[in-house]
Design an enzyme around this catalytic site. Structure first.
Site, PDB file in Angstrom:
ATOM      1  CB  THR A  39      -0.833  -0.352   1.179  1.00 22.01           C
ATOM      2  OG1 THR A  39      -1.866  -1.190   1.575  1.00 22.01           O
ATOM      3  CG2 THR A  39      -1.844   1.448   1.284  1.00 22.01           C
ATOM      4  CG  HIS A  42      -0.049   0.340  -4.949  1.00 25.72           C
ATOM      5  ND1 HIS A  42      -0.967   0.305  -5.781  1.00 25.72           N
ATOM      6  CD2 HIS A  42       0.293  -1.290  -4.211  1.00 25.72           C
ATOM      7  CE1 HIS A  42      -1.136  -1.014  -6.431  1.00 25.72           C
ATOM      8  NE2 HIS A  42      -0.617  -1.598  -5.299  1.00 25.72           N
ATOM      9  CD  GLU A 194       7.553 -16.193  -6.097  1.00 24.05           C
ATOM     10  OE1 GLU A 194       9.135 -15.530  -6.778  1.00 24.05           O
ATOM     11  OE2 GLU A 194       6.833 -15.491  -5.903  1.00 24.05           O
ATOM     12  CG  LEU A 262      -3.908  -2.587  -4.098  1.00 17.69           C
ATOM     13  CD1 LEU A 262      -5.387  -2.939  -4.162  1.00 17.69           C
ATOM     14  CD2 LEU A 262      -3.078  -2.306  -2.958  1.00 17.69           C
TER      15      LEU A 262
END
Length: 341
Positions: A39, A42, A194, A262
């Site tokens: 976050t 972002h 991954e 996200l």
């Protein structure tokens, strides 16, 4: 006090600020560790994270430290307590709060997003947002309570039952937490998808039964060779549209696809409704950490989950702008900030 202040896209300044005011119901925390989150990236890139962030805000919402001052009406905590913080302060009065879905609170205060947070030497927060850490827990571990709380909400929505099989796409910090939680929830097989070898190895150490390199291996074949006939849940933790599409493709019949990572706000995903229909797949997403912070702290305090393995380094506030701007640095793992370095 030294603080990291967001002024706009790619504009984060380390500067001196006055100590925050401590209200009657607040505590002043000497911040000892604050994690760098997706976050934060972002926000730094000018995108919207879980909430809008206004210029002139101290970032940092994953933090822990020591209480140095308490408000006049605080009787649940004392000076010297080692604590971490739930940064999402719900109003308790709006319709969403009154309906038990307070993470959609219309008046949510987010420490480190909508108001000053933990990328500073001190932070003032309401006492009700504070949780005590066990003496055996480090401040870095305590700062991981917030991302773990978010993961708990996401894993709850996956409906994993004992004996289920689950896959996690993305072996970053969030993915490695999800691997451990899937095992704690009773999954008999957990697959980690991954491309980075070091992260796959870490996934094995933390409980993944099968680790697959999606760039070099046939993922479906690797899952089948592990004796897994159906994935009950696929948890996407990379925040990449192509990985969400992969999650839907891998999902078994009547399974849950959790879109946890996200993405950018304008990202889109190619979806085939007929595929969803054929498999009766349930697509879900998970928003912040409603009512899960206490459980996260309990897991950390009891040592039931490893929140150390994915931390790459602890750095000073001065290093924060470089880390936020460098995907290459962040790819190495989780970074913690100690404002006193």
């Amino acid at each position: 006090m030294k603080s990291a202040v967001f002024y706009g896209k790619h504009d984060l300044r380390i500067e001196e600020r006055a100590l925050p005011t401590v209200g009657e119901q607040d505590v002043l925390i000497r911040v000892m560790a604050c994690g760098i989150c997706g976050t934060d990236v972002h926000i730094y890139e000018g995108d919207k994270g879980a909430a809008d962030c206004n210029p002139n805000t101290v970032l940092g919402h994953e933090f822990s430290g020591v209480i140095e001052q308490i408000g006049a009406k605080v009787d649940s905590l004392k000076i010297g307590d080692r604590v971490c913080v739930d940064p999402n302060n719900m109003c308790g009065e709006c319709d969403y709060c009154r309906e038990g879905i307070g993470h959609f609170c219309e008046k949510m205060i987010g420490y480190g997003t909508t108001t000053d947070g933990g990328f500073a030497q001190y932070a003032a927060v309401p006492a009700k947002q504070v949780y005590r850490l066990a003496d055996t827990v480090t401040f870095g571990q305590g700062a991981m309570a917030e991302p773990l709380a978010c993961c708990l909400h996401g894993i709850d929505l996956c409906e994993i039952r004992p004996g289920a099989a689950a896959a996690v796409i993305g072996g970053g910090m969030i993915g490695l937490l999800m691997v451990q939680l899937a095992k704690l929830y009773g999954a008999h097989k957990v697959v980690l998808i991954e491309p980075v070898a070091g992260k796959r190895e870490m996934g094995k150490q933390l409980g993944a039964d099968v680790c697959v390199d999606p760039f070099k291996e046939d993922v479906k074949a690797a899952i089948a060779n592990a004796g897994i006939k159906r994935l009950d849940a696929v948890i996407e933790c990379a925040g990449i549209p192509a990985c969400i599409e992969q999650a839907i493709d891998l999902a078994g019949k009547r399974s849950v696809v959790m879109m946890f990572g996200l993405t950018k706000p304008d990202a889109t995903v190619a979806l085939k409704p007929f595929e969803i229909f054929q498999k009766e797949v349930v697509l879900k997403a998970s928003f912040i950490n409603p009512y899960t912070h206490n459980r996260a702290v309990s897991l950390i305090n009891s040592g039931r989950i490893n929140v150390d393995a994915m931390v790459h380094d602890t750095c000073s506030l001065e290093a924060l702008p470089e880390i936020l701007s460098s995907a290459e640095m962040r790819a190495k793992g989780k970074y913690m900030i100690n404002p006193w370095l």
